[in-house]
Design a protein around this motif. Structure first.
Motif, mmCIF file in Angstrom:
data_model
loop_
_atom_site.group_PDB
_atom_site.id
_atom_site.type_symbol
_atom_site.label_atom_id
_atom_site.label_comp_id
_atom_site.label_asym_id
_atom_site.label_seq_id
_atom_site.Cartn_x
_atom_site.Cartn_y
_atom_site.Cartn_z
ATOM 1 N N ARG A 1 0.834 -1.200 0.000
ATOM 2 C CA ARG A 1 0.000 0.000 0.000
ATOM 3 C C ARG A 1 0.868 1.250 0.000
ATOM 4 O O ARG A 1 2.005 1.237 0.442
ATOM 5 N N GLN A 2 0.319 2.335 -0.501
ATOM 6 C CA GLN A 2 1.025 3.610 -0.534
ATOM 7 C C GLN A 2 1.421 3.999 0.893
ATOM 8 O O GLN A 2 0.636 3.828 1.822
ATOM 9 N N SER B 1 -3.753 1.041 -3.203
ATOM 10 C CA SER B 1 -4.735 1.633 -2.297
ATOM 11 C C SER B 1 -6.053 0.906 -2.497
ATOM 12 O O SER B 1 -6.174 0.050 -3.376
ATOM 13 N N CYS C 1 -5.791 -3.891 -1.206
ATOM 14 C CA CYS C 1 -4.961 -3.427 -2.313
ATOM 15 C C CYS C 1 -5.738 -3.656 -3.599
ATOM 16 O O CYS C 1 -5.638 -4.727 -4.210
#
Length: 167
Positions: free
Chosen positions: A56-57, A88, A94
């Motif tokens: 994830r970011q 995201s 995700c």
């Protein structure tokens, strides 16, 4: 007879199915540095022919770990493993990727690379890494600070959209 399942039970089952870390076999979604560390080990040792680690970011700092590194040593032959950043989605999943490497950063520890991937003892494997920034401003060792790669004969490594900073 009609089976009545309390709403709380149904909601609990849904939560377990959608909770971070609970994804399809061969697919992981990392939310924290510890999850990424554990997912790399799990994917490397998985029996799945195709494994994917989606990150994830965010910023993943290896200095926060007891074993301070993001390390993967591929086991088995004839496998494909992809490690990708920029993910995201709702409920911590995700689901959508923005491949901009600036959105997902791995930070290495003073004596360990930001990311170390190895695939040299088996054959017929493909390792893909993409969409990450690798940074190691506190590195004190004498060699590769950001990315350490070992790809042996008969294997393929594909590295795309990587950004290296303070290496």
């Amino acid at each position: 007879a009609v089976l009545h399942i309390p709403f709380v039970v149904v909601l609990s089952i849904l939560f377990l199915l959608l909770a971070p870390g609970s994804v399809q076999a061969g697919q992981w979604c990392a939310h924290t540095a510890q999850e990424l560390h554990d997912d790399l080990i799990a994917a490397a040792n998985s029996a799945d022919a195709n494994s994917t680690i989606r990150i994830r970011q965010g910023i993943y700092d290896a200095n926060s770990l007891i074993a301070p590194w993001f390390f993967m040593n591929q086991a088995g032959s004839g496998r494909t493993l992809e490690i990708s950043g920029g993910w995201s989605g709702v409920t911590g999943l995700c689901q959508t990727q923005d491949p901009n490497p600036a959105l997902t950063t791995l930070i290495g520890a003073p004596t360990h690379n930001a990311l170390s991937v190895q695939d040299y003892s088996q054959s017929g494997n493909t390792l893909r890494v993409n969409g990450l920034t690798l940074r190691n401003p506190s590195y004190t060792d004498l060699s590769t600070a950001c990315l350490n790669v070992r790809i042996g004969a008969g294997n393929t490594g594909v590295f795309e959209r990587l950004r290296l900073e303070q290496c």
